[in-house]
Design a protein around this motif. Sequence first.
Motif, short mmCIF file in Angstrom:
data_model
loop_
_atom_site.label_atom_id
_atom_site.label_comp_id
_atom_site.label_asym_id
_atom_site.label_seq_id
_atom_site.Cartn_x
_atom_site.Cartn_y
_atom_site.Cartn_z
N ASN A 48 -7.66 6.02 -9.66
CA ASN A 48 -8.40 7.20 -8.79
C ASN A 48 -7.51 7.08 -7.56
OD1 ASN A 48 -9.87 8.67 -10.28
ND2 ASN A 48 -11.43 8.44 -8.94
N LEU A 49 -6.53 6.24 -7.63
CA LEU A 49 -5.76 6.29 -6.35
C LEU A 49 -4.53 7.46 -6.28
CD1 LEU A 49 -5.33 2.52 -6.05
CD2 LEU A 49 -7.03 3.96 -4.83
N LEU A 50 -3.96 7.36 -5.07
CA LEU A 50 -2.60 8.27 -5.07
C LEU A 50 -1.51 7.72 -6.03
CD1 LEU A 50 -2.61 9.35 -1.41
CD2 LEU A 50 -3.40 10.88 -3.39
N SER A 51 -0.58 8.27 -6.33
CA SER A 51 0.47 7.72 -7.07
C SER A 51 1.24 6.70 -6.34
CB SER A 51 1.73 8.81 -7.30
OG SER A 51 1.12 9.97 -7.78
N ILE A 52 1.55 5.66 -6.90
CA ILE A 52 2.26 4.70 -6.22
C ILE A 52 3.65 4.23 -6.60
CG2 ILE A 52 1.85 1.89 -6.20
CD1 ILE A 52 -0.87 2.14 -6.52
N ARG A 53 4.48 3.78 -5.89
CA ARG A 53 5.77 3.34 -6.08
C ARG A 53 6.00 1.98 -5.65
NH1 ARG A 53 10.68 7.00 -6.62
NH2 ARG A 53 11.89 5.37 -7.95
N CYS A 54 6.02 1.07 -6.60
CA CYS A 54 6.01 -0.40 -6.06
C CYS A 54 7.41 -0.98 -6.38
CB CYS A 54 4.94 -1.20 -6.89
SG CYS A 54 4.95 -2.99 -6.61
N GLN A 55 7.94 -1.37 -5.20
CA GLN A 55 9.34 -2.20 -5.08
C GLN A 55 8.91 -3.58 -4.72
OE1 GLN A 55 11.46 -0.03 -1.94
NE2 GLN A 55 12.08 1.52 -3.56
N VAL A 56 9.57 -4.43 -5.68
CA VAL A 56 9.28 -5.89 -5.51
C VAL A 56 10.66 -6.56 -6.01
CG1 VAL A 56 8.46 -6.14 -7.84
CG2 VAL A 56 7.61 -8.05 -6.20
N GLY A 57 10.97 -7.75 -5.11
CA GLY A 57 12.15 -8.49 -5.06
C GLY A 57 11.78 -9.49 -6.33
N GLY A 58 13.04 -9.61 -7.21
CA GLY A 58 12.80 -10.51 -8.23
C GLY A 58 12.58 -11.88 -8.06
N ASP A 59 12.97 -12.27 -6.65
CA ASP A 59 12.79 -13.76 -6.41
C ASP A 59 11.39 -13.88 -5.33
OD1 ASP A 59 15.08 -14.53 -7.59
OD2 ASP A 59 16.35 -14.72 -5.86
N LYS A 60 10.68 -12.96 -5.20
CA LYS A 60 9.61 -12.87 -4.41
C LYS A 60 8.56 -13.78 -5.22
CE LYS A 60 5.92 -10.12 -2.27
NZ LYS A 60 6.14 -9.25 -1.25
N ARG A 61 8.01 -14.61 -4.53
CA ARG A 61 6.76 -15.53 -5.06
C ARG A 61 5.56 -14.71 -5.74
NH1 ARG A 61 5.09 -20.45 -1.50
NH2 ARG A 61 4.60 -21.33 -3.73
N ALA A 62 5.26 -13.56 -5.26
CA ALA A 62 4.26 -12.81 -5.53
C ALA A 62 4.73 -11.67 -6.58
CB ALA A 62 3.47 -12.19 -4.41
N ARG A 63 5.99 -11.79 -7.30
CA ARG A 63 6.39 -10.65 -8.02
C ARG A 63 5.48 -10.25 -9.22
NH1 ARG A 63 10.74 -12.85 -11.21
NH2 ARG A 63 8.90 -13.63 -12.57
N ASP A 64 4.86 -11.48 -9.96
CA ASP A 64 4.15 -11.35 -11.12
C ASP A 64 2.83 -10.72 -10.62
OD1 ASP A 64 6.11 -12.41 -12.53
OD2 ASP A 64 5.21 -14.16 -12.59
N LYS A 65 2.37 -10.91 -9.39
CA LYS A 65 0.97 -10.25 -8.95
C LYS A 65 1.20 -8.69 -8.79
CE LYS A 65 -0.64 -14.37 -6.87
NZ LYS A 65 -0.66 -15.26 -5.76
N ALA A 66 2.41 -8.43 -8.24
CA ALA A 66 2.68 -7.09 -8.04
C ALA A 66 2.65 -6.33 -9.23
CB ALA A 66 3.98 -6.77 -6.91
N ILE A 67 3.43 -6.96 -10.10
CA ILE A 67 3.57 -6.29 -11.39
C ILE A 67 1.96 -6.13 -12.23
CG2 ILE A 67 4.34 -6.69 -13.78
CD1 ILE A 67 7.09 -7.85 -12.54
N LEU A 68 1.26 -7.14 -12.03
CA LEU A 68 0.02 -6.95 -12.56
C LEU A 68 -0.95 -5.87 -11.78
CD1 LEU A 68 -2.55 -7.98 -14.45
CD2 LEU A 68 -2.89 -9.51 -12.58
N ILE A 69 -0.87 -5.72 -10.81
CA ILE A 69 -1.29 -4.77 -10.24
C ILE A 69 -0.98 -3.41 -10.61
CG2 ILE A 69 -1.41 -3.70 -7.76
CD1 ILE A 69 -1.96 -6.47 -6.48
N CYS A 70 0.24 -3.10 -10.63
CA CYS A 70 0.84 -1.89 -11.25
C CYS A 70 0.28 -1.53 -12.58
CB CYS A 70 2.41 -2.05 -11.37
SG CYS A 70 3.23 -2.01 -9.79
N TYR A 71 0.16 -2.64 -13.50
CA TYR A 71 -0.37 -2.39 -14.72
C TYR A 71 -1.79 -1.93 -14.54
CZ TYR A 71 3.43 -3.90 -17.78
OH TYR A 71 4.70 -4.11 -18.57
N LYS A 72 -2.60 -2.74 -13.73
CA LYS A 72 -4.04 -2.41 -13.72
C LYS A 72 -4.14 -1.07 -13.14
CE LYS A 72 -7.04 -5.23 -12.24
NZ LYS A 72 -7.86 -6.41 -11.71
N THR A 73 -3.20 -0.44 -12.13
CA THR A 73 -3.68 0.72 -11.72
C THR A 73 -3.22 1.89 -12.61
OG1 THR A 73 -1.35 0.73 -10.64
CG2 THR A 73 -3.34 0.32 -9.27
#
Length: 136
Positions: free
Chosen positions: A8-33
């Motif tokens: 129920n949020l606005l559209s999201i564009r998520c950009q994450v670096g492949g070497d970022k420690r929180a990369r997998d968390k960002a990907i999970l949040i994208c799937y959850k939304t």
Amino acid sequence: MLAESLGNLLSIRCQVGGDKRARDKAILICYKTASPHEYQLTSYTTKNFEMLPFKKPIKVILEVYDDMPHAWHVFTFLKPSQIAVEHYCNFIKRVISIEDNNTSMINLIKEEVVSYSISVSPSFIAIKIGSSGTIK
């Protein structure tokens, strides 16, 4: 990440670096939304998913940039940084002009908000961008 639902949020564009420690968390949040019904917390931690206001799937565009660390956008001399800023500018321009949030991901692709894509679901597109700026 521990929210019961991220819809129920606005559209999201998520950009994450492949070497970022929180990369997998960002990907999970994208799937959850994009698919809140599929990524619910376990039943003993969820109070009442059906009563939550944030369960409607939203449009998500995920971009993973190979070999990029946290905050690589500040390195404006890098090709991935230039691409990322251009993609965000086009996305913001398009989202601001959308009056009806029912625009499909296919229309976003046709209107060049997203030019290269892999459709993960009807509301989720994932893109991988190499360190030289090539779309993979």
